[in-house]
Write a protein that holds these residues in place. Structure first.
Motif, PDB file in Angstrom:
ATOM      1  N   MET A 224       0.812  -1.218   0.000  1.00  0.00           N
ATOM      2  CA  MET A 224       0.000   0.000   0.000  1.00  0.00           C
ATOM      3  C   MET A 224       0.847   1.270   0.000  1.00  0.00           C
ATOM      4  SD  MET A 224      -3.196  -0.830  -0.222  1.00  0.00           S
ATOM      5  CE  MET A 224      -4.325   0.338   0.555  1.00  0.00           C
ATOM      6  N   ASP A 225       2.077   1.180   0.522  1.00  0.00           N
ATOM      7  CA  ASP A 225       2.967   2.338   0.540  1.00  0.00           C
ATOM      8  C   ASP A 225       3.703   2.550  -0.785  1.00  0.00           C
ATOM      9  OD1 ASP A 225       2.357   3.029   3.107  1.00  0.00           O
ATOM     10  OD2 ASP A 225       4.160   2.200   4.029  1.00  0.00           O
ATOM     11  N   ALA A 226       3.764   1.512  -1.612  1.00  0.00           N
ATOM     12  CA  ALA A 226       4.560   1.594  -2.847  1.00  0.00           C
ATOM     13  C   ALA A 226       3.989   2.645  -3.794  1.00  0.00           C
ATOM     14  CB  ALA A 226       4.588   0.237  -3.542  1.00  0.00           C
ATOM     15  N   PRO A 227       4.842   3.347  -4.542  1.00  0.00           N
ATOM     16  CA  PRO A 227       4.350   4.306  -5.534  1.00  0.00           C
ATOM     17  C   PRO A 227       3.451   3.623  -6.559  1.00  0.00           C
ATOM     18  CG  PRO A 227       6.728   4.535  -5.207  1.00  0.00           C
ATOM     19  CD  PRO A 227       6.320   3.287  -4.495  1.00  0.00           C
ATOM     20  N   ALA A 228       2.400   4.319  -6.972  1.00  0.00           N
ATOM     21  CA  ALA A 228       1.427   3.726  -7.892  1.00  0.00           C
ATOM     22  C   ALA A 228       2.079   3.259  -9.187  1.00  0.00           C
ATOM     23  CB  ALA A 228       0.321   4.731  -8.189  1.00  0.00           C
ATOM     24  N   GLU A 229       3.107   3.985  -9.626  1.00  0.00           N
ATOM     25  CA  GLU A 229       3.740   3.603 -10.888  1.00  0.00           C
ATOM     26  C   GLU A 229       4.516   2.288 -10.783  1.00  0.00           C
ATOM     27  OE1 GLU A 229       6.341   6.873  -8.953  1.00  0.00           O
ATOM     28  OE2 GLU A 229       4.192   6.440  -9.251  1.00  0.00           O
ATOM     29  N   ASN A 230       4.790   1.825  -9.558  1.00  0.00           N
ATOM     30  CA  ASN A 230       5.485   0.547  -9.371  1.00  0.00           C
ATOM     31  C   ASN A 230       4.549  -0.652  -9.434  1.00  0.00           C
ATOM     32  OD1 ASN A 230       7.577   2.270  -8.874  1.00  0.00           O
ATOM     33  ND2 ASN A 230       8.227   1.329  -6.948  1.00  0.00           N
ATOM     34  N   ILE A 231       3.249  -0.403  -9.317  1.00  0.00           N
ATOM     35  CA  ILE A 231       2.275  -1.497  -9.232  1.00  0.00           C
ATOM     36  C   ILE A 231       1.894  -1.937 -10.639  1.00  0.00           C
ATOM     37  CG2 ILE A 231       0.057  -2.222  -8.289  1.00  0.00           C
ATOM     38  CD1 ILE A 231       2.208  -1.438  -6.217  1.00  0.00           C
ATOM     39  N   SER A 232       2.413  -3.107 -11.034  1.00  0.00           N
ATOM     40  CA  SER A 232       2.138  -3.617 -12.381  1.00  0.00           C
ATOM     41  C   SER A 232       1.036  -4.664 -12.394  1.00  0.00           C
ATOM     42  CB  SER A 232       3.415  -4.226 -12.980  1.00  0.00           C
ATOM     43  OG  SER A 232       3.812  -5.386 -12.268  1.00  0.00           O
ATOM     44  N   ILE A 233       0.656  -5.184 -11.222  1.00  0.00           N
ATOM     45  CA  ILE A 233      -0.402  -6.203 -11.126  1.00  0.00           C
ATOM     46  C   ILE A 233      -1.623  -5.568 -10.484  1.00  0.00           C
ATOM     47  CG2 ILE A 233      -1.063  -8.460 -10.208  1.00  0.00           C
ATOM     48  CD1 ILE A 233       1.229  -8.637 -12.187  1.00  0.00           C
ATOM     49  N   ARG A 234      -2.704  -5.466 -11.226  1.00  0.00           N
ATOM     50  CA  ARG A 234      -3.918  -4.845 -10.707  1.00  0.00           C
ATOM     51  C   ARG A 234      -5.024  -5.861 -10.442  1.00  0.00           C
ATOM     52  NH1 ARG A 234      -3.584  -0.017  -8.121  1.00  0.00           N
ATOM     53  NH2 ARG A 234      -1.958   1.250  -9.091  1.00  0.00           N
ATOM     54  N   THR A 235      -4.697  -7.139 -10.580  1.00  0.00           N
ATOM     55  CA  THR A 235      -5.594  -8.188 -10.077  1.00  0.00           C
ATOM     56  C   THR A 235      -5.157  -8.498  -8.654  1.00  0.00           C
ATOM     57  OG1 THR A 235      -4.187  -9.828 -11.198  1.00  0.00           O
ATOM     58  CG2 THR A 235      -6.259  -9.183 -12.281  1.00  0.00           C
ATOM     59  N   SER A 236      -4.086  -9.323  -8.492  1.00  0.00           N
ATOM     60  CA  SER A 236      -3.573  -9.611  -7.158  1.00  0.00           C
ATOM     61  C   SER A 236      -2.182 -10.222  -7.264  1.00  0.00           C
ATOM     62  CB  SER A 236      -4.518 -10.566  -6.415  1.00  0.00           C
ATOM     63  OG  SER A 236      -4.162 -10.666  -5.054  1.00  0.00           O
ATOM     64  N   TYR A 237      -1.305  -9.844  -6.353  1.00  0.00           N
ATOM     65  CA  TYR A 237       0.073 -10.334  -6.353  1.00  0.00           C
ATOM     66  C   TYR A 237       0.191 -11.689  -5.652  1.00  0.00           C
ATOM     67  CZ  TYR A 237       2.316  -5.927  -7.821  1.00  0.00           C
ATOM     68  OH  TYR A 237       2.736  -4.820  -8.517  1.00  0.00           O
ATOM     69  N   ASN A 238       0.896 -12.628  -6.277  1.00  0.00           N
ATOM     70  CA  ASN A 238       1.364 -13.805  -5.559  1.00  0.00           C
ATOM     71  C   ASN A 238       2.271 -13.359  -4.413  1.00  0.00           C
ATOM     72  OD1 ASN A 238       0.110 -15.580  -7.302  1.00  0.00           O
ATOM     73  ND2 ASN A 238       1.990 -16.525  -8.048  1.00  0.00           N
ATOM     74  N   LEU A 239       2.146 -14.044  -3.271  1.00  0.00           N
ATOM     75  CA  LEU A 239       3.000 -13.748  -2.126  1.00  0.00           C
ATOM     76  C   LEU A 239       3.438 -15.058  -1.481  1.00  0.00           C
ATOM     77  CD1 LEU A 239       3.908 -11.141  -0.447  1.00  0.00           C
ATOM     78  CD2 LEU A 239       2.262 -11.968   1.245  1.00  0.00           C
ATOM     79  N   ALA A 240       4.742 -15.191  -1.224  1.00  0.00           N
ATOM     80  CA  ALA A 240       5.275 -16.397  -0.596  1.00  0.00           C
ATOM     81  C   ALA A 240       5.939 -16.064   0.723  1.00  0.00           C
ATOM     82  CB  ALA A 240       6.275 -17.090  -1.525  1.00  0.00           C
TER      83      ALA A 240
END
Length: 317
Positions: A224-240
C-alpha cells in the motif's frame, strides 16, 4: 494529506494485527476498526459495521473522511463450503459496496485480500506462476477470482487505486482459527502448548504455502505504501513466505515439545488443499515493491510457542 484508514473485518485473525500495525503507522485517531459486533479488546476508534449495508458503509467513510480502506471482511474457504451461496453473496456484496463507496466518495486507496484459494488443480503446484489460469475448487476461491477482476476493472475504468495480495495460509498467535483450510497450522501450536493431542484434518505430507502474520501484515503495508507507478499487477500479487507439511510443522514443534503427539484424519478440506499450490512464485512482488519474508518455519515456531505459553500461563494464573 492526512490519511484516515477504515478496516473492515477488524476482529478477524488478520484484521486485529493489521489494525495495531496501522495505528502505529498513522496514529490511533486515524484508524477506524469495524466489524459486525463490538470488540472491547480494541484500543482506539471502533464502529459496528455490516459491510453488506451500503448506506452504513458510506456514512462511516463520510464521517471520518476515509482515504484508505482495508477490506478484510469475508467468509473463508472451509466455512464457505458449508454455505456456498451465502459465502458468494457476502464476499461479493461487501466488496462491491467498498468499491462503489470508494469511487463515489473519492477514497484514494483500497486493499483487497485475495488468496491461494484462487488456484485450482489445473495449475503447476510447485512454484505456481503469477499468471496461472485460475479455476478454483471452492466458492471462496471463486469469489476471490471475481474480486480480483473487479479490482482491475475499477482501476481501469474509474482509476480507483485497488491493490491486492494472494495470501498463503496466515499463521499467528493473536487469535483462534477462523474457518480456513490452512487453519490446522494455527491450532497445532495451541494444542502443543497445552500439551494436548492434535488431530490434523490433512494428510501429514500435504505441503502448502504459509506465512507468519507479521510478514503478512508488513507485506500488505509495504504494498500500500509503494508508488502507484510501481504497481504492475492490478488483479492480485502472488505472495510467498514458506511452505511446509503438517509433519514438518509437528517436527519443528517437537524440538520444544518432544512428546507432542499428532494423528491424521483427513476430511473434506483435504480435497481443497490438494487443489492448491505447494509453493508460490512471488517474483513480481519482489520486483515491484521489494517484498522479502523474514520468518522461516523454525523462527515462526519459536515466536508462536513463546507467545502462546505466555498467554496460557496468564489464563491459568
Amino acid at each position: 494529506m492526512t490519511e484516515n484508514i477504515l478496516i473492515t473485518g477488524a476482529s478477524g485473525q488478520l484484521g486485529a494485527v493489521m489494525t495495531k500495525a496501522l495505528q502505529e503507522k498513522f496514529g490511533v485517531n486515524h484508524v477506524i476498526a469495524s466489524d459486525l459486533r463490538p470488540n472491547e479488546s480494541f484500543e482506539g476508534l471502533f464502529e459496528i459495521l455490516d459491510v453488506t449495508d451500503n448506506e452504513a458503509l458510506k456514512s462511516i467513510v463520510a464521517k471520518y473522511k476515509i482515504t484508505q480502506i482495508y477490506h478484510l471482511a469475508a467468509i473463508l474457504s472451509a466455512k464457505g463450503e458449508l454455505f456456498p451461496l451465502k459465502t458468494w453473496d457476502i464476499n461479493m456484496s461487501t466488496f462491491f459496496n467498498v468499491l462503489e463507496v470508494s469511487r463515489q466518495l473519492s477514497v484514494k486507496k483500497v486493499f483487497y485480500p485475495s488468496s491461494i484459494a484462487v488456484f485450482g488443480s489445473n495449475i503447476s503446484r510447485v512454484n505456481t506462476p503469477q499468471d496461472s489460469n485460475l479455476m478454483p475448487s471452492t466458492v471462496y476461491g471463486i469469489s476471490k477470482v471475481a474480486g480480483e477482476n473487479w479490482a482491475n476493472y475499477y482501476f481501469e475504468k474509474y482509476d480507483l487505486d485497488v491493490r491486492s495480495i494472494r495470501y498463503p495460509g496466515v499463521i499467528g498467535y493473536q487469535s483462534l482459527p477462523g474457518g480456513g483450510t490452512t487453519d490446522y497450522a494455527v491450532d497445532i501450536y495451541h494444542k502443543a502448548v497445552k500439551q494436548e493431542h492434535f488431530e490434523c484434518f490433512l494428510k501429514e505430507t500435504t505441503t502448502l504455502p504459509m506465512i507468519y502474520i507479521e510478514d503478512a501484515v508488513r507485506a500488505t503495508i509495504e504494498l500500500m505504501d509503494a508508488p502507484a507507478e510501481n504497481i504492475s499487477i492490478r488483479t492480485s500479487y502472488n505472495l510467498a513466505g514458506m511452505s511446509f507439511s503438517p509433519k514438518e510443522v509437528a517436527d519443528s514443534i517437537k524440538k520444544t515439545y518432544p512428546n507432542f503427539e499428532v494423528s491424521y484424519n483427513p476430511d473434506f478440506r483435504q480435497n481443497i488443499a490438494d487443489s492448491w499450490p505447494m509453493s508460490i512464485d512471488d517474483t513480481k512482488a519482489k520486483e515491484d515493491w521489494g517484498w522479502k519474508p523474514k520468518y522461516d518455519l523454525d523462527a515462526m515456531s519459536k515466536v508462536m510457542i513463546d507467545n502462546l505459553k505466555a498467554y496460557y500461563n496468564s489464563v491459568i494464573a
